[in-house]
Design a protein around this motif. Structure first.
Motif, PDB file in Angstrom:
ATOM      1  N   VAL A  64      27.457  48.567  36.676  1.00 52.97           N
ATOM      2  CA  VAL A  64      27.300  50.024  36.608  1.00 52.97           C
ATOM      3  C   VAL A  64      26.217  50.375  35.578  1.00 52.97           C
ATOM      4  CG1 VAL A  64      28.415  52.182  35.898  1.00 52.97           C
ATOM      5  CG2 VAL A  64      29.617  50.587  37.423  1.00 52.97           C
ATOM      6  N   ALA A  65      26.250  49.700  34.394  1.00 55.74           N
ATOM      7  CA  ALA A  65      25.253  49.932  33.341  1.00 55.74           C
ATOM      8  C   ALA A  65      23.854  49.619  33.854  1.00 55.74           C
ATOM      9  CB  ALA A  65      25.585  49.058  32.129  1.00 55.74           C
ATOM     10  N   ARG A  66      23.760  48.488  34.628  1.00 52.93           N
ATOM     11  CA  ARG A  66      22.445  48.097  35.162  1.00 52.93           C
ATOM     12  C   ARG A  66      21.917  49.161  36.132  1.00 52.93           C
ATOM     13  NH1 ARG A  66      24.774  42.868  35.479  1.00 52.93           N
ATOM     14  NH2 ARG A  66      23.846  41.504  33.890  1.00 52.93           N
ATOM     15  N   VAL A  67      22.820  49.660  36.963  1.00 59.62           N
ATOM     16  CA  VAL A  67      22.391  50.666  37.948  1.00 59.62           C
ATOM     17  C   VAL A  67      21.906  51.929  37.240  1.00 59.62           C
ATOM     18  CG1 VAL A  67      23.149  52.156  39.847  1.00 59.62           C
ATOM     19  CG2 VAL A  67      23.843  49.747  39.789  1.00 59.62           C
ATOM     20  N   ARG A  68      22.663  52.291  36.148  1.00 56.43           N
ATOM     21  CA  ARG A  68      22.227  53.473  35.368  1.00 56.43           C
ATOM     22  C   ARG A  68      20.811  53.264  34.805  1.00 56.43           C
ATOM     23  NH1 ARG A  68      27.384  53.805  32.649  1.00 56.43           N
ATOM     24  NH2 ARG A  68      28.629  55.330  33.795  1.00 56.43           N
ATOM     25  N   ASP A  69      20.612  52.039  34.204  1.00 53.76           N
ATOM     26  CA  ASP A  69      19.291  51.706  33.649  1.00 53.76           C
ATOM     27  C   ASP A  69      18.218  51.794  34.729  1.00 53.76           C
ATOM     28  OD1 ASP A  69      20.502  51.293  31.279  1.00 53.76           O
ATOM     29  OD2 ASP A  69      20.446  49.076  31.352  1.00 53.76           O
ATOM     30  N   LEU A  70      18.593  51.250  35.936  1.00 47.38           N
ATOM     31  CA  LEU A  70      17.652  51.233  37.059  1.00 47.38           C
ATOM     32  C   LEU A  70      17.209  52.659  37.398  1.00 47.38           C
ATOM     33  CD1 LEU A  70      16.221  49.732  39.375  1.00 47.38           C
ATOM     34  CD2 LEU A  70      18.331  49.967  40.703  1.00 47.38           C
ATOM     35  N   LEU A  71      18.225  53.574  37.428  1.00 48.35           N
ATOM     36  CA  LEU A  71      17.948  54.967  37.766  1.00 48.35           C
ATOM     37  C   LEU A  71      17.001  55.598  36.735  1.00 48.35           C
ATOM     38  CD1 LEU A  71      18.893  56.853  40.010  1.00 48.35           C
ATOM     39  CD2 LEU A  71      20.616  57.756  38.422  1.00 48.35           C
ATOM     40  N   GLN A  72      17.311  55.283  35.440  1.00 46.01           N
ATOM     41  CA  GLN A  72      16.465  55.858  34.363  1.00 46.01           C
ATOM     42  C   GLN A  72      15.026  55.353  34.466  1.00 46.01           C
ATOM     43  OE1 GLN A  72      18.523  54.861  30.765  1.00 46.01           O
ATOM     44  NE2 GLN A  72      20.087  56.472  31.065  1.00 46.01           N
ATOM     45  N   CYS A  73      14.884  54.021  34.726  1.00 42.68           N
ATOM     46  CA  CYS A  73      13.551  53.418  34.868  1.00 42.68           C
ATOM     47  C   CYS A  73      12.762  54.111  35.964  1.00 42.68           C
ATOM     48  CB  CYS A  73      13.649  51.934  35.200  1.00 42.68           C
ATOM     49  SG  CYS A  73      14.093  50.910  33.808  1.00 42.68           S
ATOM     50  N   MET A  74      13.428  54.367  37.104  1.00 40.75           N
ATOM     51  CA  MET A  74      12.740  54.960  38.245  1.00 40.75           C
ATOM     52  C   MET A  74      12.329  56.394  37.942  1.00 40.75           C
ATOM     53  SD  MET A  74      14.755  53.280  41.435  1.00 40.75           S
ATOM     54  CE  MET A  74      13.602  53.713  42.706  1.00 40.75           C
ATOM     55  N   GLU A  75      13.226  57.133  37.194  1.00 39.87           N
ATOM     56  CA  GLU A  75      12.904  58.513  36.833  1.00 39.87           C
ATOM     57  C   GLU A  75      11.687  58.539  35.915  1.00 39.87           C
ATOM     58  OE1 GLU A  75      17.344  60.519  37.261  1.00 39.87           O
ATOM     59  OE2 GLU A  75      16.637  59.826  35.300  1.00 39.87           O
ATOM     60  N   ARG A  76      11.646  57.487  35.057  1.00 40.71           N
ATOM     61  CA  ARG A  76      10.506  57.403  34.124  1.00 40.71           C
ATOM     62  C   ARG A  76       9.247  56.914  34.836  1.00 40.71           C
ATOM     63  NH1 ARG A  76      14.018  54.624  30.499  1.00 40.71           N
ATOM     64  NH2 ARG A  76      12.927  52.697  30.978  1.00 40.71           N
ATOM     65  N   GLY A  77       9.409  56.324  36.006  1.00 39.73           N
ATOM     66  CA  GLY A  77       8.275  55.741  36.738  1.00 39.73           C
ATOM     67  C   GLY A  77       7.946  54.349  36.225  1.00 39.73           C
ATOM     68  N   ASP A  78       8.941  53.705  35.566  1.00 38.63           N
ATOM     69  CA  ASP A  78       8.737  52.356  35.037  1.00 38.63           C
ATOM     70  C   ASP A  78       9.048  51.344  36.138  1.00 38.63           C
ATOM     71  OD1 ASP A  78       8.757  49.941  33.762  1.00 38.63           O
ATOM     72  OD2 ASP A  78      10.355  50.461  32.327  1.00 38.63           O
ATOM     73  N   GLU A  79       8.064  51.035  36.963  1.00 38.74           N
ATOM     74  CA  GLU A  79       8.296  50.168  38.118  1.00 38.74           C
ATOM     75  C   GLU A  79       8.666  48.746  37.720  1.00 38.74           C
ATOM     76  OE1 GLU A  79       5.376  50.065  41.179  1.00 38.74           O
ATOM     77  OE2 GLU A  79       5.251  52.263  41.206  1.00 38.74           O
ATOM     78  N   GLU A  80       8.001  48.248  36.694  1.00 43.32           N
ATOM     79  CA  GLU A  80       8.249  46.859  36.276  1.00 43.32           C
ATOM     80  C   GLU A  80       9.691  46.688  35.803  1.00 43.32           C
ATOM     81  OE1 GLU A  80       6.233  43.585  33.376  1.00 43.32           O
ATOM     82  OE2 GLU A  80       4.987  45.238  34.119  1.00 43.32           O
TER      83      GLU A  80
END
Lengths: 246, 128
Positions: free
Chosen positions: A15-31
């Motif tokens: 769940v934590a990873r998915v949250r991080d994933l969502l934040q990365c995508m919102e930030r546009g951090d593709e890597e």
């Protein structure tokens, strides 16, 4: 650590990873997002390998447990054929005993019939003598018949006794066949127990028991094993037939 | 009942044939012959003049029920009285035998008295 707790921790981590994933995508951090997706895939693969590993170990244990129990192989190779031979011996012994008894009876019956008819005849003639209905020649004839009858019957009685003894001795099969059948029952029980174990090891799901297989012919009904589809005894056969108009 | 009637006894166990033969002898019927299954019995029935067939059901080769059906299907034998003496006690089997035209049905083990009763009944009907 129990499996439930382990699973909860893994779930929380995911769940934590998915949250991080969502934040990365919102930030546009593709890597960053790709890294997290790789991590998630990795977790999935590890769990799969662990499961496969567990199954392999169980299978290995089951196979070695099965192989160690050579009793089953021994039962199939040795004990079952042995039981078949023993049961054939039971058939042979009971057949022999029945025939020996029947022979003794068949040889005794004519002797009994002769005794019955000749004693009846002599008794009638003796009654005539008692009523003073016989002349001297008739009496001499009766006397000769009686003498011959007594001598012959003495001999016949000896023969009947010998036949009866033979019929008696023919019953000695019961002891032997009884012992053999008891041993075969023990074997059947052992085979049953092993089959149950085999089913447990093989992990076959327990299913609703099928009813006994329908045979074309059932053979003799064993007392206490009658079913609704069988009649018990001649009276019920007669009732059934008379209900059919016989 | 004609004590000289010719009777064929069909059973795969020789001991059972001997028992039936001795019971019949005790009832006064001495004109008996034996066969060990339907396959042997049928030609005997077709070539010899029999007055009664007593047959077991469960036999190797041709079974008693098939022998009964063959007898009923044969013009010359169709009216031959047939008495079945068997260990088979299923209702549907008894009904099957009745439908196939059996004249009497005795379940093993049986007594001399039962055999006599059934034979009396068969010939009472045949005579009537």
């Amino acid at each position: 650590m129990s499996e439930a707790i382990e699973k909860r921790i893994v779930d929380e981590e995911n769940v934590a990873r998915v949250r991080d994933l969502l934040q990365c995508m919102e930030r546009g951090d593709e890597e960053g997002a790709r890294e997290i997706v790789d991590e998630l895939a990795n977790v999935r693969e590890t769990t799969l390998y662990q499961e496969v590993g567990k199954l392999t170990r169980e299978l290995h244990d089951a196979i070695s447990a099965f192989g160690m129990d050579d009793r089953i192989a021994n039962l199939a190779e040795h004990d079952i054929p042995d039981a078949r031979e023993r049961l054939n011996y039971v058939i042979a012994k009971t057949d022999e005993a029945a025939n020996r008894t029947l022979t003794a009876i068949e040889e005794s019956l004519p002797l009994c019939e002769k005794l019955e008819s000749e004693s009846g005849d002599l008794h009638a003639r003796w009654q005539q003598f008692r009523r003073k209905e016989l002349n001297i020649d008739d009496f001499r004839e009766l006397s000769r018949s009686l003498e011959a009858f007594l001598a012959e019957q003495h001999q016949n009685a000896g023969q009947v006794r010998a036949h009866l003894t033979d019929a008696l001795m023919a019953q000695d099969f019961q002891d032997l066949t009884g012992q053999i059948i008891k041993r075969v029952i023990t074997l059947v029980e052992e085979v049953e127990a092993n089959l149950v174990n085999l089913i447990k090891v093989a992990g076959l799901p327990e299913r609703e028991q099928d009813g006994p297989k329908e045979h074309d012919l059932d053979g003799p009904v064993i007392p206490g094993k009658e079913t609704a589809s069988t009649v018990s005894g001649q009276d019920e056969v007669d009732d059934l037939l008379s209900s059919l108009g016989f | 009942m004609d004590k000289n009637m010719k009777i064929l006894i069909v059973d795969d166990f020789s001991t059972m044939r001997r028992i039936i033969k001795n019971l019949l002898r005790d009832l006064g019927f001495t004109n008996t012959e034996e066969a060990d299954d339907g396959t042997t019995a049928l030609p005997m029935l077709q070539s010899g003049k029999y007055d009664l067939l007593i047959t077991d059901w469960n036999m190797p080769g041709m079974q008693g029920i098939d022998l009964l059906k063959a007898v009923r299907a044969d013009d010359k034998l169709a009216t031959l009285p047939v008495l079945m003496v068997t260990a088979e006690q299923k209702r549907e089997q008894i009904i099957e035998a009745a439908q196939a035209g059996v004249n009497g049905y005795i379940v093993k083990p049986f007594t001399a008295q039962t055999l006599k009763e059934k034979m009396d009944k068969i010939f009472e009907r045949v005579g009537a």
